[in-house]
Write a protein that holds these residues in place. Structure first.
Motif, short mmCIF file in Angstrom:
data_model
loop_
_atom_site.label_atom_id
_atom_site.label_comp_id
_atom_site.label_asym_id
_atom_site.label_seq_id
_atom_site.Cartn_x
_atom_site.Cartn_y
_atom_site.Cartn_z
N ARG A 126 0.77 -1.27 0.10
CA ARG A 126 0.14 -0.02 -0.17
C ARG A 126 0.71 1.28 -0.17
N VAL A 127 2.04 1.29 0.39
CA VAL A 127 2.83 2.20 0.34
C VAL A 127 4.48 1.62 -0.22
N ASP A 128 4.97 2.50 -1.06
CA ASP A 128 6.35 2.27 -1.73
C ASP A 128 7.51 2.45 -0.93
N ALA A 129 8.59 2.12 -1.41
CA ALA A 129 9.71 2.23 -0.17
C ALA A 129 9.98 3.62 0.18
N GLY A 154 7.67 5.53 1.17
CA GLY A 154 6.49 5.78 2.09
C GLY A 154 5.43 6.40 1.31
N GLU A 155 5.31 6.40 -0.05
CA GLU A 155 4.12 7.13 -0.84
C GLU A 155 2.93 6.15 -0.91
N LEU A 156 1.86 6.60 -1.00
CA LEU A 156 0.43 5.61 -1.06
C LEU A 156 0.64 5.19 -2.57
N VAL A 157 0.19 3.69 -2.76
CA VAL A 157 -0.03 3.25 -3.99
C VAL A 157 -1.51 2.58 -3.84
N THR A 158 -2.32 3.15 -4.89
CA THR A 158 -3.49 2.64 -4.90
C THR A 158 -3.55 1.04 -5.30
#
Length: 421
Positions: free
Chosen positions: A256-259, A261-265
């Protein structure tokens, strides 16, 4: 001994709070019977840890250190206040030489040796309103602040504070016992307990505020408690449905978050990185629950989650089936949030305009005013329909309301895309 770096100690204390708060408070409530004293002494123990761990080093078992320190603080308070026989008995109980971190064998008729589960069942006594049951457990077990709980319930902070005070007063004045009830009394508390565990997981899976979108410790604790509850009530299909739902969601947690720490839909997540063992277990539990022939809201939500986990690619998701399941869920939970989720599914199945029409009804009713996901959903459907100028305006409104940093950054990226388009 060289003092530890302040930042290192702060990180250790923060980690201990996330992992140990519920156990420390639950143990203190058991041995003192005083909810406010338990929270106060637990907070004091964490405050002491900031200073003493820097000087003495981080203990091997932070939970044991915190529980012992909090018990000593509670003992000091009770000694100062001991003016009668009842208080003196409390002091005697707290002061006796007992293991400071392990629960006593006082499970009563239930056979359950878990302070945190005892705490949930105490909070979920039928004498308390359902909203108070859930809120009180999230405060005492998960350590959520009053503002965080208020946002989760979409109510003002003052309203939630009053609700918590009244709930504690009711438990004290009514003499509600601190225990898991015997088997014949379990059904009357099932709804409240399931709701508590679900909201505990939900706060961990999508934090209402703060820097992190996902709070892994809350997710893990909710799954653990759901497993205990499913073992305690093996013939209750909704207990199995809840555990299935949590596992199906938890299987996607790390994507749900990338490396950074950003949100991934959901549609952009790497499905090969999902925890397929958890997903398979959740699907198996759901099938077991559905065979009982008593569908309920958690089983339906688990079925919705299974529609996502069984799709090999985002474009293969059966949105029509999901929309139908949300329609069924509305029979059990006729809430505006469920209607919002159904609007998303309808928009994906029948086109953005169909979803926007359902959103317009929700906006007119005003029940979700102040809920950032309403304008965020509208913005996404407008973006998908090519109406980027209107979408940008909706993203701006969502940004005014969002509390979580990761979600804010995601909305800002979407807004920038719409403006550039």
């Amino acid at each position: 001994m060289t003092e530890l770096d302040a930042e290192e100690v702060e990180e250790a204390v923060a980690a201990a709070f996330r992992e140990e708060w519920g156990q420390v408070v639950a143990t203190l409530i058991r041995v003192t019977g005083d909810w406010d004293l338990a929270e106060e002494c637990a907070q004091d123990a964490f405050a002491q840890a900031l200073d003493r761990w820097r000087r003495d080093g981080i203990p091997r078992r932070p939970g044991a250190w915190l529980t012992t320190t909090a018990r000593h603080r509670a003992l000091d308070v009770l000694r100062r206040e001991a003016v009668g026989a009842a208080k003196l008995r409390e002091v005697a109980v707290l002061a006796r030489d007992e293991p400071p971190y392990e629960s006593e064998d006082d499970s009563g008729d239930s056979g359950v040796h878990d302070d945190r589960l005892r705490l949930i069942f105490t909070c979920c006594h039928p004498a308390l309103p359902i909203e108070a049951r859930v809120a009180l457990t999230l405060r005492t077990l998960a350590g959520l602040t009053t503002p965080e709980i208020a946002r989760a319930f979409l109510v003002p902070e003052a309203t939630m504070a009053q609700r918590l005070v009244r709930a504690k007063k009711k438990i004290r004045n009514a003499g509600i016992p601190y225990r898991v009830p015997p088997a014949h009394l379990l059904p009357e508390r099932t709804t409240g307990v399931l709701g508590v565990i679900y909201l505990l997981f939900n706060e961990g899976y999508a934090a209402t505020s703060g820097a992190d979108l996902v709070r892994r410790n809350l997710c893990a604790e909710a799954v653990r408690l759901a497993r205990v509850l499913a073992r305690l009530m093996p013939d209750e299909p909704e207990a199995l449905g809840l555990l299935a739902l949590l596992l199906l969601h938890d299987a996607r947690r790390d994507t749900r978050v990338d490396a950074a720490g950003e949100l991934v839909t959901l549609e952009d997540q790497d499905r090969t990185a999902w925890n397929h063992a958890e997903a398979d277990e959740g699907e198996a539990l759901l099938r077991t629950a559905l065979r009982r022939g008593r569908p309920g809201p958690y089983q339906i939500q688990a079925a919705i989650a299974a529609c996502h986990t069984t799709a090999d690619a985002a474009e293969e998701t059966d949105w029509a089936d999901i929309a139908a399941l949300y329609g069924e869920l509305l029979r059990f939970v006729p809430s505006a949030v469920v209607r919002l989720n159904r609007a998303v599914a309808v928009g994906m199945a029948d086109g953005p305009e169909a979803g926007l029409a359902l959103l317009a009804e929700l906006e007119q009713e005003g029940e979700l005013a102040g809920y950032h996901l309403l304008p965020a959903t509208r913005a996404d459907l407008l973006r998908r329909s090519g109406r980027t100028k209107e979408a940008a305006e909706a993203y701006e409104r969502a940004l005014e309301l969002v509390e979580n940093d990761a979600e804010r950054r995601f909305l800002e990226r979407r807004l920038a895309e719409c403006r550039s388009a």
